[in-house]
Design an enzyme around this catalytic site. Structure first.
Site, PDB file in Angstrom:
ATOM      1  N   LEU A   1       0.823  -1.211   0.000  1.00 36.92           N
ATOM      2  CA  LEU A   1       0.000   0.000   0.000  1.00 36.92           C
ATOM      3  C   LEU A   1       0.857   1.261   0.000  1.00 36.92           C
ATOM      4  CD1 LEU A   1      -2.678  -1.071   2.648  1.00 36.92           C
ATOM      5  CD2 LEU A   1      -2.933  -1.028   0.167  1.00 36.92           C
TER       6      LEU A   1
ATOM      7  N   GLN B   1       5.240   2.857   1.071  1.00 38.91           N
ATOM      8  CA  GLN B   1       6.557   2.679   1.666  1.00 38.91           C
ATOM      9  C   GLN B   1       7.037   4.023   2.184  1.00 38.91           C
ATOM     10  OE1 GLN B   1       8.327   0.751  -1.895  1.00 38.91           O
ATOM     11  NE2 GLN B   1       8.912  -0.912  -0.527  1.00 38.91           N
TER      12      GLN B   1
ATOM     13  N   GLY C   1       9.823   5.982   5.501  1.00 38.36           N
ATOM     14  CA  GLY C   1      11.022   5.858   6.304  1.00 38.36           C
ATOM     15  C   GLY C   1      10.877   4.886   7.453  1.00 38.36           C
TER      16      GLY C   1
ATOM     17  N   THR D   1       7.370  -0.614   5.392  1.00 38.55           N
ATOM     18  CA  THR D   1       6.495  -0.879   4.249  1.00 38.55           C
ATOM     19  C   THR D   1       5.152  -1.358   4.758  1.00 38.55           C
ATOM     20  OG1 THR D   1       8.415  -1.524   2.919  1.00 38.55           O
ATOM     21  CG2 THR D   1       6.249  -2.182   2.103  1.00 38.55           C
ATOM     22  N   VAL D   2       4.066  -0.843   4.161  1.00 37.40           N
ATOM     23  CA  VAL D   2       2.712  -1.205   4.584  1.00 37.40           C
ATOM     24  C   VAL D   2       2.090  -2.097   3.514  1.00 37.40           C
ATOM     25  CG1 VAL D   2       0.436  -0.361   5.262  1.00 37.40           C
ATOM     26  CG2 VAL D   2       2.485   0.956   5.840  1.00 37.40           C
TER      27      VAL D   2
ATOM     28  N   LYS E   1       2.097  -3.326   8.739  1.00 36.18           N
ATOM     29  CA  LYS E   1       3.297  -2.508   8.594  1.00 36.18           C
ATOM     30  C   LYS E   1       4.520  -3.312   9.014  1.00 36.18           C
ATOM     31  CE  LYS E   1       5.398   1.858  10.020  1.00 36.18           C
ATOM     32  NZ  LYS E   1       5.218   3.088  10.802  1.00 36.18           N
TER      33      LYS E   1
ATOM     34  N   ASP F   1       5.897  12.891  13.224  1.00 32.80           N
ATOM     35  CA  ASP F   1       5.911  12.850  11.750  1.00 32.80           C
ATOM     36  C   ASP F   1       4.516  13.203  11.213  1.00 32.80           C
ATOM     37  OD1 ASP F   1       6.961  12.585   9.238  1.00 32.80           O
ATOM     38  OD2 ASP F   1       6.835  10.403   9.175  1.00 32.80           O
TER      39      ASP F   1
END
Length: 760
Positions: free
Chosen positions: A440, A442, A444, A447-448, A462, A559
């Site tokens: 879905l 990517q 920092g 990756t999801v 994730k 973030d």
């Protein structure tokens, strides 16, 4: 004179006589029905048994059931199977064809006459003979060819039925020298027959392309006929001069039983009599029968003429392949070659050979032993591999804090924690082996993937990039805290998997993309309205205020950006991606950490000092609000040098009094400009360089909530213009912040300078 009583008596007598005649008539009808029943019972075949007096031949042709001549000797459901034996001992099908052979496989061979058209020396049409043939319920086989003989000849084959069909063939030649023995279009041509199977008649019509007297001497006629492939061989000039020396050729007709295939007719087929099976007819409808392998006879009968066992040991046609005839033993449907004791049958040569127990036994024993050892080694390896995999999973589980997580989940202080621990195998299955098509996004922090759990629920998985063992305890704390957060605007953490080298986090799946996609992407529909953007900003602000002030342990997201704000189907904001988040202990107001975040949203004070506090999230949120207002990206290198950062871009516009130029024109209308201006001021307060000058997140949330209230009151005042509206919340906010524009500008200018200097 008759009285009424006399009339009544005569009427009763008349009715009595009428009923008596009706009873006698019914008796006669019943007698006729009984006679017909007995007649049919003695003339129709029963269970494949024919009458004993059925004629079995006509001339030299054997008559095979289902065809027959007299009543009860042919298949009664279809009169197409009725044949006639004339006084010349010729077996006829209908009135057109002489039968020469009946095949059980569904073919009837008949003799077919030649059609011709002749011309005299002047080119005048002379003697001719055209034939129209009736097929009844049979059809022309594909084994036939349509043949035309003659120079400059044209002939048509026409069929008639539900679907009329025509085909033709042309033969050309101008002199005897152009004619040879090949039927290739010079003096003779032929074509395949592929006509509709339900045609009930056909006609062959010969003619000439033009009345050419030049070919009369060697080709006075045109001939057209259907013939079984291979039965007509063109011999050149001899056939051109007088093909009528031969008046007919063999023709193949296809037949079948009924109109239904084997699957539909089932046990009602006449093939189920004895040792025969049904197969679908090649003509497109109905079925035919054939004897089972090892049997021969008429598959449509069940008596002594039906399918009988073949004795391969004595038959001269179906011979056995035993090398020694004395070893042949017949059995129903086949045979065996039986060797005497101490001998074995070589199936290649079918010869009985003396058994050799020595080497064969050794070889067999060795093979079995080798395979047993190989199987044992394979089982041991698989078991060791499973044990090694289990040990590795347990190592990763402990390394990633699994024991600590289980201990805290079972201990006091976490009564509301609802964390499910998933297995590595379950995660691998749900993501289809971490297939690239399931990614879905990517970033920092990892990756999801899109995952589908066994209950068909969809989740976001994730795969974190956490490699520092010193952060395990903090990661476990984060999992526990997030699992207890039950806020409608926070993506819910469902559980985690700790059996992999890096931990996996499982979140609820939000299906409408990110706020970044809606503002800057092209995959979604119409852009967000001002009301939707303001509501989203309020929801994000409220969520951050909750994390900073209301959570059991304050959480700094670290973030905050539009790419980490998900929207569901109702465009409700969901704050996501807490991979960079940090928990602030109660006895500390800030943390010293390695600088982490996204360029364009990163707090400049945090960037320079490494000191992280909740005001860092406030700065990032201010940039998000500016994105909502302008529809511009946080950092865009296509803008002028001093305006690459969105904060500088807004500040320049306010200083030059052209704010309306940078606000997204899709959200501006005559009723919301004051709200937009106030939202800009809130965003600029959030993005001041010094964290102390920025408001708290709960203050920001209150101001934005005030804008929504102001909007509602403005709408109310538009409906009721006579009411007093001076007490709007927004007015108070404007008066309080009316002298902050220059300060905001100076600080923002400093921020912009810092960003450019830092190469961001």
């Amino acid at each position: 004179m008759k009285t009424s009583q006399d009339w009544s008596l005569e009427e009763e007598k008349h009715i009595y006589r009428k009923r008596k005649r009706e009873r006698e008539k019914m008796k006669v009808q019943n007698l006729i029905l009984v006679a017909v029943f007995f007649y049919l019972a003695h003339t129709q075949p029963v269970n494949g048994q024919l009458r004993k007096d059925c004629q079995t031949s006509c001339g030299r042709v054997t008559i095979e059931y289902p065809f027959g001549i007299s009543q009860g000797c042919y298949y009664a459901d279809d009169r197409s199977f009725k044949l006639t034996c004339n006084e010349k001992e010729k077996l006829l099908f209908g009135s057109n064809f002489e039968v020469i052979n009946i095949s059980h496989s569904g073919e009837l061979r008949v003799m077919n006459n030649i059609s011709y058209a002749c011309y005299d020396s002047l080119g005048t049409f002379g003697p001719n003979l055209y034939y129209t043939y009736t097929l009844a319920n049979l059809s022309l086989s594909h084994k036939n060819k349509f043949n035309v003989v003659g120079c400059n000849a044209l002939a048509l084959l026409s069929t008639f039925g539900r679907q009329n069909y025509s085909t033709g063939c042309v033969s050309t030649c101008n002199s005897p020298s152009t004619v040879n023995g090949d039927c290739n279009g010079a003096g003779c041509c032929k074509t395949d027959v592929s006509v509709p199977f339900d045609s009930y008649s056909f006609e062959t019509s010969p003619s000439r392309l033009q009345n050419m007297t030049s070919v009369y001497d060697f080709s006075p006629c045109t001939y057209a006929f259907l013939a079984e492939n291979g039965t007509f061989h063109f011999d050149g000039l001899g056939d051109l001069m007088n093909l009528r020396n031969v008046t007919e050729f063999p023709l193949v007709l296809d037949w079948s039983i009924g109109n239904q295939p084997c699957e539909q007719v089932g046990s009602r087929s006449i093939c189920s009599m004895n040792n025969s099976i049904c197969f679908d007819s090649t003509r497109g409808k109905g079925y035919n029968c054939k004897c089972l392998e090892g049997f021969e006879g008429n598959p449509y009968l069940s008596n002594e003429h039906g399918c009988q066992d073949i004795n391969e040991c004595t038959s001269t046609i179906h011979k056995h392949n035993c090398s020694d005839p004395s070893t042949c033993r017949n059995k129903v449907g086949g045979f065996d070659c039986k060797c005497q004791s101490g001998y074995r049958l070589d199936t290649t040569t079918m010869i009985c050979k003396r058994k050799d127990f020595g080497w064969a036994t050794i070889l067999l024993g060795t093979t079995i032993g080798f395979l047993s050892i190989l199987l044992l080694i394979t089982c041991v390896q698989q078991r060791m591999k499973r044990r090694k995999t289990a040990e590795l999973r347990q190592k990763f589980f402990q390394q990633n804090g699994g024991g600590m997580l289980v201990q805290r989940l079972s201990g006091p202080g976490t009564p509301n924690a609802n964390v499910k621990i998933f297995t590595e195998e379950g995660m691998k299955t749900s993501t289809n082996g971490y297939d690239e098509s399931r990614i879905l996004g990517q970033g920092g922090q990892g990756t999801v993937y899109k995952g589908i759990l066994p209950d068909n629920s969809i989740v976001a998985i994730k795969k974190a990039r956490l490699g520092d063992n010193s952060q395990v305890e903090q990661f476990i704390n984060e999992v526990l805290v997030l699992s207890q957060i039950n806020h409608r605007n926070v993506v819910k953490l469902l559980g985690c998997c700790l059996e992999t080298e890096v931990p996996l986090l499982v979140y609820e799946f939000i299906n409408s993309g990110t706020l970044f996609d809606h503002l800057h992407g092209s995959l979604f529909g119409p852009s967000l309205t001002w009301e939707q953007r303001l509501r989203i900003a309020v929801e994000i602000a409220g969520t951050l205020a909750y994390l900073h002030s209301s959570a059991s342990i304050p959480i700094i997201h670290r973030d905050v950006k539009t790419a980490n704000i998900l929207l569901d189907e109702n465009l409700t904001a969901k704050v996501a991606d807490f991979g960079a988040s940090r928990l602030i202990p109660m006895d500390k107001e800030q943390l010293t950490t390695m600088v982490q975040g996204t360029i364009g949203y990163l707090d400049p004070e945090y960037y320079h000092t490494g000191l992280l506090n909740e005001k860092s999230d406030v700065y990032s949120f201010g940039v998000v609000v500016m994105e909502l207002l302008t529809g511009q990206k946080a950092l865009c290198f296509e803008r002028p040098q001093q305006s690459k950062h969105l904060v500088n871009y807004i500040a320049s516009a306010m200083k030059e009094n052209r704010l309306h130029e940078v606000i997204d024109e899709k959200v501006i209308n005559e009723n919301n400009w004051r709200e937009i201006e106030e939202a800009v001021r809130v965003a600029m307060e959030c993005t001041r360089v010094t964290g102390e000058e920025r408001p708290l997140m709960k203050e920001v949330a209150a101001k934005l909530e005030g804008l929504t209230v102001t909007k509602a009151k403005h709408q109310w005042s538009d409906q009721y213009p006579g009411e007093v509206t001076e007490n709007l919340v927004g007015v108070g906010i404007l008066s309080e912040q009316g002298d902050t524009s220059s300060t905001g500008y100076d600080s923002i200018k400093n921020v912009a300078s810092m960003h450019v200097a830092a190469g961001r």
